[in-house]
Design an enzyme around this catalytic site. Sequence first.
Site, PDB file in Angstrom:
ATOM      1  N   CYS A   1      -0.445   4.112   2.085  1.00  6.79           N
ATOM      2  CA  CYS A   1      -0.324   3.931   3.545  1.00  6.79           C
ATOM      3  C   CYS A   1       1.121   4.164   3.998  1.00  6.79           C
ATOM      4  O   CYS A   1       1.365   4.752   5.041  1.00  6.79           O
ATOM      5  CB  CYS A   1      -0.710   2.523   3.965  1.00  6.79           C
ATOM      6  SG  CYS A   1      -2.195   1.881   3.219  1.00  6.79           S
ATOM      7  N   ASP A   2       2.079   3.635   3.239  1.00  7.39           N
ATOM      8  CA  ASP A   2       3.452   3.537   3.737  1.00  7.39           C
ATOM      9  C   ASP A   2       4.493   4.382   2.996  1.00  7.39           C
ATOM     10  O   ASP A   2       5.646   4.437   3.413  1.00  7.39           O
ATOM     11  CB  ASP A   2       3.898   2.055   3.688  1.00  7.39           C
ATOM     12  CG  ASP A   2       3.003   1.180   4.540  1.00  7.39           C
ATOM     13  OD1 ASP A   2       2.543   1.663   5.588  1.00  7.39           O
ATOM     14  OD2 ASP A   2       2.747   0.023   4.151  1.00  7.39           O
TER      15      ASP A   2
ATOM     16  N   CYS B   1       0.838  -1.208   0.000  1.00  7.97           N
ATOM     17  CA  CYS B   1       0.000   0.000   0.000  1.00  7.97           C
ATOM     18  C   CYS B   1       0.866   1.250   0.000  1.00  7.97           C
ATOM     19  O   CYS B   1       1.350   1.694   1.044  1.00  7.97           O
ATOM     20  CB  CYS B   1      -0.911  -0.007   1.226  1.00  7.97           C
ATOM     21  SG  CYS B   1      -1.925   1.479   1.344  1.00  7.97           S
TER      22      CYS B   1
END
Length: 339
Positions: A161-162, A158
């Site tokens: 997300c990261d 992701c």
Amino acid sequence: MSLAFGDVGVLQVQTSTIDFRKFLMSETRDTVILGSGCSGLTAAIYTARAGLKPLVLEGHEPGGQLSITTLVENFPGWPEGIQGPELIDNMRKQAQRFGAEFQTAHLNAADLHAHPFRLSTSIGEIHTRTLIVSSGASARWLGLESEQKLIGHGVSSCATCDGFFFRGLEIAVVGGGDSAMEEALFLTRFATKVTILHRREHFRASKIMLDRAIAHPQIELRTNVIIEEVLGVEEKEVKGVRLKNVANGEEEILPVSGVFLGIGHEPNAKMFHGQIDLDSDGYILTQNNVFTTRNGIVVPGVYASGDVQDRRYRQAITAAGTGCMAALEVEKFLEEHGR
Ligand code: NAP
């Protein structure tokens, strides 16, 4: 022929037989929607607006794939594009405005052989007259031991997300489709260099996405390479990847601090094995887009929508479209049976 749920009897629907005696249970929901992505939320908007008070069960990826994507440029009605999480948030509010109920729950097992359908979930057993399966698809992994050990330590599926954690670093993105291009483009906001690693010569990505990646000064595209090992297991942080060139067999080490997987998704339908028909890759087989089947025969009252049954289009708008279709079939089914 119409049969009220209060009636005791057996109704012949298409080629399947339903025993409606058990519909008498008062706690039984009219409809349960499994999944809160674009498809499930569209089904929730429609069924809620029809007064069916849908119960939406959201699992460990609430909002589905749109909630972890960035700019959605091809959803009609947003000329400048809209952020995926914002689109999902809007849909959720829209469904709630009409009375949709949301619960965080994991489906352990489903019994779709008898009515009402019984769903065994992490919050208890739920009975429902109809079910819409919109459980989507989850990110696919390479399956390497080193990759699995380093998830959360530099390996991720992701980017949104990261990506933030890779500011000023060099990273690799695996895959040759639109997801890989999208991730790579997004990650250039943080990483100084992004290397796309694709196992074949030709890319699956759409021309517009591929062209953007090719034109980007921070992105390098490598073809005919596979990752044999993610390095850094002992250090508990990604140090690089050991690559093999599948065209000439040569191996090399690519020093990167992060590895992002953009290699597609697995349908979330394992729990329906034996209940409804799945294809060889685990996608729910449907007739006319949303009707589920068992041994090729339609299972009345059970519908599937979105990516869990669509391996061909897999777009937000098509997921929303089939969510709408499933909801309309739920309304029709309940109405035909006296609700
Ligand atoms: P995809 O189109 O199925 O592409 C998956 C890619 O990963 C393929 O290039 C595949 O290689 C590679 N791959 C699969 N398993 C692999 C493995 N074990 N090792 C190495 N490589 C592997 O999936 P996607 O990119 O997630 O896209 C899915 C759908 O969503 C598509 O219809 C796409 O257009 C759409 N989408 C659109 C956007 C957008 O428009 N913004 C963004 C994301 C996704 P092969 O090519 O060799 O099979």
